[in-house]
Scaffold this motif. Structure first.
Motif, mmCIF file in Angstrom:
data_model
loop_
_atom_site.group_PDB
_atom_site.id
_atom_site.type_symbol
_atom_site.label_atom_id
_atom_site.label_comp_id
_atom_site.label_asym_id
_atom_site.label_seq_id
_atom_site.Cartn_x
_atom_site.Cartn_y
_atom_site.Cartn_z
ATOM 1 N N PRO A 1 0.840 -1.213 0.000
ATOM 2 C CA PRO A 1 0.000 0.000 0.000
ATOM 3 C C PRO A 1 0.874 1.262 0.000
ATOM 4 O O PRO A 1 2.095 1.185 0.169
ATOM 5 C CB PRO A 1 -0.784 -0.104 1.317
ATOM 6 C CG PRO A 1 -0.442 -1.428 1.907
ATOM 7 C CD PRO A 1 0.838 -1.880 1.300
ATOM 8 N N ALA B 1 -5.411 -0.699 -8.164
ATOM 9 C CA ALA B 1 -5.004 0.448 -7.340
ATOM 10 C C ALA B 1 -5.979 1.616 -7.489
ATOM 11 O O ALA B 1 -6.388 2.216 -6.501
ATOM 12 C CB ALA B 1 -3.591 0.878 -7.743
ATOM 13 N N GLY C 1 -8.500 0.383 -4.768
ATOM 14 C CA GLY C 1 -7.610 0.767 -3.663
ATOM 15 C C GLY C 1 -6.749 -0.375 -3.158
ATOM 16 O O GLY C 1 -6.276 -0.351 -2.024
ATOM 17 N N ASP C 2 -6.535 -1.400 -3.996
ATOM 18 C CA ASP C 2 -5.696 -2.542 -3.609
ATOM 19 C C ASP C 2 -4.297 -2.304 -4.167
ATOM 20 O O ASP C 2 -4.062 -2.438 -5.367
ATOM 21 C CB ASP C 2 -6.304 -3.832 -4.184
ATOM 22 C CG ASP C 2 -5.688 -5.066 -3.557
ATOM 23 O OD1 ASP C 2 -4.910 -4.927 -2.601
ATOM 24 O OD2 ASP C 2 -6.001 -6.179 -4.026
ATOM 25 N N SER D 1 -2.900 9.738 0.482
ATOM 26 C CA SER D 1 -4.117 8.938 0.616
ATOM 27 C C SER D 1 -4.917 9.011 -0.681
ATOM 28 O O SER D 1 -5.111 10.098 -1.221
ATOM 29 C CB SER D 1 -4.944 9.463 1.790
ATOM 30 O OG SER D 1 -6.194 8.841 1.811
ATOM 31 N N TRP D 2 -5.353 7.883 -1.171
ATOM 32 C CA TRP D 2 -6.126 7.817 -2.419
ATOM 33 C C TRP D 2 -7.524 7.278 -2.114
ATOM 34 O O TRP D 2 -7.662 6.209 -1.525
ATOM 35 C CB TRP D 2 -5.430 6.908 -3.421
ATOM 36 C CG TRP D 2 -6.258 6.570 -4.634
ATOM 37 C CD1 TRP D 2 -6.892 5.398 -4.902
ATOM 38 C CD2 TRP D 2 -6.536 7.425 -5.751
ATOM 39 N NE1 TRP D 2 -7.552 5.463 -6.098
ATOM 40 C CE2 TRP D 2 -7.348 6.696 -6.649
ATOM 41 C CE3 TRP D 2 -6.188 8.738 -6.077
ATOM 42 C CZ2 TRP D 2 -7.804 7.235 -7.838
ATOM 43 C CZ3 TRP D 2 -6.649 9.266 -7.273
ATOM 44 C CH2 TRP D 2 -7.440 8.524 -8.138
ATOM 45 N N GLU D 3 -8.544 8.044 -2.487
ATOM 46 C CA GLU D 3 -9.926 7.618 -2.272
ATOM 47 C C GLU D 3 -10.377 6.793 -3.472
ATOM 48 O O GLU D 3 -10.767 7.346 -4.496
ATOM 49 C CB GLU D 3 -10.833 8.839 -2.098
ATOM 50 C CG GLU D 3 -10.554 9.681 -0.873
ATOM 51 C CD GLU D 3 -10.842 8.958 0.433
ATOM 52 O OE1 GLU D 3 -11.764 8.123 0.437
ATOM 53 O OE2 GLU D 3 -10.127 9.206 1.420
ATOM 54 N N ALA D 4 -10.302 5.484 -3.329
ATOM 55 C CA ALA D 4 -10.716 4.611 -4.432
ATOM 56 C C ALA D 4 -12.239 4.595 -4.548
ATOM 57 O O ALA D 4 -12.952 4.825 -3.566
ATOM 58 C CB ALA D 4 -10.199 3.202 -4.198
ATOM 59 N N PRO E 1 -13.408 0.848 -2.470
ATOM 60 C CA PRO E 1 -12.318 0.398 -1.605
ATOM 61 C C PRO E 1 -12.544 -1.019 -1.088
ATOM 62 O O PRO E 1 -13.655 -1.368 -0.687
ATOM 63 C CB PRO E 1 -12.329 1.426 -0.459
ATOM 64 C CG PRO E 1 -13.673 2.049 -0.514
ATOM 65 C CD PRO E 1 -14.128 1.994 -1.927
#
Lengths: 281, 334
Positions: free
Chosen positions: B4, B95, B99-100, B283-286, B289
């Motif tokens: 991550p 990703a 968000g993986d 921080s990435w807001e998928a 998630p």
């Protein structure tokens, strides 16, 4: 060649002088090609025959256009009315599966306009981010993409004649169906005429034209004249054939095995919508 | 094995991303030379296998979870360069959408799973199988190659984790990013992968390769078998992908997180402090998630995620196939 050259009489002085080279002022024809020509060629889409490609589309082609039309309206309505994103994601997944089953050319012909519309819709909704609804553009983008893809999927896989037949089956007045049918055919013809005129203009235009309005007006005017001429000829031809205002279309069977399967799938979609909307409420 | 964001320093991520650029360039060039339109489109199906295999989490010794990757499988089907592209695209979708795996760590994840894994697995397969025509020896070579491939990739990930506290720490000696040194990260990553995840990778590779070689042999270009002239159809393969997608919720049975994929709070509770780089990191807001959908049960969300991921991969590679050279008239049906 050397012998011929040595034996030939020398050129007179006035002929040997280098000519002043004519170099027309550079003019980018981007306006013509990117705007007028591309707009006109868009109308020729109406002439593109709809043909189902891919296994899912071939199965859907066996379904009556009446059901397809109703199913499309129901699906678009559900996606538009969905208050939470769960149903939109389910619809997106189904839409992506149908898209993935098509060949690359078909995917592109549907995904490109759908993405353009979706991005435009999202752009219009950007101010909502600053008004306390940060997810609005994404929501609108997804809804727009799904609905446009569903509608384009219908128009790309069902022939126009069959769609008008479906309209007639839905008790739409025959003169309305006739007007729609003629309008689609005429749009395609006008698009062809406009494309030919623009191509001729692009080939013959030399030099720089600061004012594009003259050329554009000429093309539009000629297109209008040609369109009027086409309409008059069509009217004459219909009168010659004894057209009395009755417009009959071939009606297809609605209840077939494929139609029943389609209805079951549609019912599942509606149940899914009701369940997911109820889950949120 | 999906590292991550914030477990590695941004500079580490940047170095690996830059290192991957020539690898991607070489792979794209090789794929354009070697694969025709039909096979580039099939690469999307192969990428879908990898995507789905990565969703099947299995419990590992020590209370963590792991998964197969399928990189060697794609290398055996279409070549290691094609595998690199396919796994890279799958990792990008994981990703960005789910968000993986981190965005900043994308280059590192691609280095481990899209570059090291398929190339090592394929090289080992070649070394063991040689020019053997016996199916048994080839299957053994596939199993050993895929097992070794994922283990070398896990070792690379462990080293990337383990060097962080050595390179990046504050004046008090506290790590800024991953807090575990090499002495912890290498056994923690390698032993479970050697014992379980590697075995799953080997079994999945041989089984899926066997299935494709029986149903669509004309799509295997890297390691073609003798009888590749018989009719090929992608319908059974597509059905198989659908079945795998429906079965992905089995991956939810494995409880716990993968090693090195904990949240910041979990790391703080494990080591007693929050590494500064992790606490204030990127921080990435998928969109979806952890493969979940708000308002849907986990099982339905997992299946839907699998469907969305697979469909996206197939669409991406079908669109890319439009730029590939036309397919030769081999009778293969796309």
């Amino acid at each position: 060649m050397r012998g011929v050259a040595s034996g030939a009489a020398p050129l007179p002085a006035w002929l040997a002088e280098p000519e002043p080279a004519y170099e027309p002022p550079r003019d980018r024809d981007g306006f013509l090609r990117r705007n007028a020509l591309s707009l006109a060629s868009m109308l020729t889409v109406f002439r593109t025959p709809a043909c189902p490609e891919g296994p899912i589309d071939r199965m859907l082609a066996r379904v009556s256009p009446v059901l397809r039309l109703m199913g499309t309206i129901v699906c678009v309505g559900c996606v538009s009315a969905a208050r939470n994103m769960a149903f939109v994601w389910v619809a997106l997944a189904a839409t992506l599966v149908v898209l993935a089953s098509r060949p690359a050319r078909r995917i592109l012909s549907v995904a490109r306009p759908a993405l353009v519309v979706a991005l435009l819709a999202a752009l219009v909704n950007v101010p909502a981010v600053f008004l306390g609804s940060p997810s609005a553009p994404v929501r609108v983008l997804m809804k727009s993409f799904v609905t446009v893809t569903i509608v384009l999927g219908l128009s790309n896989t069902v022939q126009t004649e069959r769609l008008f037949g479906a309209l007639a089956s839905l008790h739409v007045p025959s003169h309305v169906v006739l007007v729609c049918d003629l309008a689609i055919r005429d749009l395609a013809l006008v698009g062809q005429v406009a494309t030919s005129l623009n191509e001729a203009l692009a080939c013959r235009s030399i030099g720089h034209a600061a004012d594009k309005s003259l050329g554009t007006a000429g093309v539009l005017g000629m297109t209008f004249v040609k369109a009027s001429e086409l309409a008059r000829r069509q009217s004459d031809a219909m009168a010659c054939r004894g057209f009395d205002g009755t417009f009959s279309v071939e009606r297809e069977r609605v209840i077939t095995p494929a139609g029943i399967a389609y209805l079951v799938a549609l019912a599942c979609a509606v149940i899914c919508f009701v369940y997911l909307e109820g889950a949120v409420a | 094995m999906h590292i991550p964001d914030n477990y590695l320093s941004p500079s580490t991520g940047a170095v690996f991303a830059v290192a991957m650029v020539p690898v991607w360039g070489h792979c794209i060039k090789k794929v354009r030379e070697d694969l025709d339109r039909d096979h580039v489109a099939f690469l999307g199906v192969a990428a879908a296998f990898s995507f789905l295999l990565m969703m099947f989490n299995v419990p590992l010794p020590g209370g963590t979870t792991g998964h197969a990757v399928g990189g060697t499988l794609i290398a055996l089907l279409l070549g290691p360069e094609a595998a690199c592209i396919a796994v890279s695209v799958a990792l990008a979708i994981q990703a960005l959408v789910f968000g993986d795996g981190g965005i900043l760590a994308f280059g590192v994840n691609c280095f481990n799973m899209a570059f090291v894994l398929p190339f090592v697995g394929f090289a080992l397969y070649r070394a063991i199988a040689g020019k053997a025509l016996t199916a048994g020896r080839r299957r053994v070579a596939m199993a050993i190659g895929s097992w070794a491939g994922i283990n070398v990739a896990a070792l690379c990930a462990a080293i990337e984790f383990g060097i962080q506290p050595l390179l990046f720490h504050d004046a008090a000696g506290q790590a800024l990013y991953c807090p575990y040194p090499l002495a912890v990260s290498i056994p923690a990553m390698c032993i479970p992968h050697m014992l379980v995840a590697g075995v799953v990778e080997a079994v999945a590779t041989v089984a899926i390769y066997e299935f494709v070689s029986r149903t669509a042999p004309e799509y295997i270009v890297a390691t073609p078998e003798g009888d590749s002239g018989k009719g090929s159809s992608l319908v059974p393969v597509a059905v198989f992908v659908g079945v795998l997608a429906v079965l992905t919720p089995l991956g939810l049975l494995a409880e716990g997180d993968a090693w090195g994929e904990w949240g910041t709070e979990d790391v703080a509770s494990l080591v007693g402090y929050t590494p500064a780089g992790m606490g204030q990191g990127f921080s990435w807001e998928a969109l979806l998630p952890d493969y979940t959908f708000a308002g849907l049960p986990d099982v339905a969300g997992y299946i839907l995620s699998a469907v969305v991921g697979v469909a996206l991969l197939v669409i991406v590679f079908k669109l890319l196939s439009a730029a590939a050279r036309p397919a030769a008239a081999t009778g293969a049906k796309a």
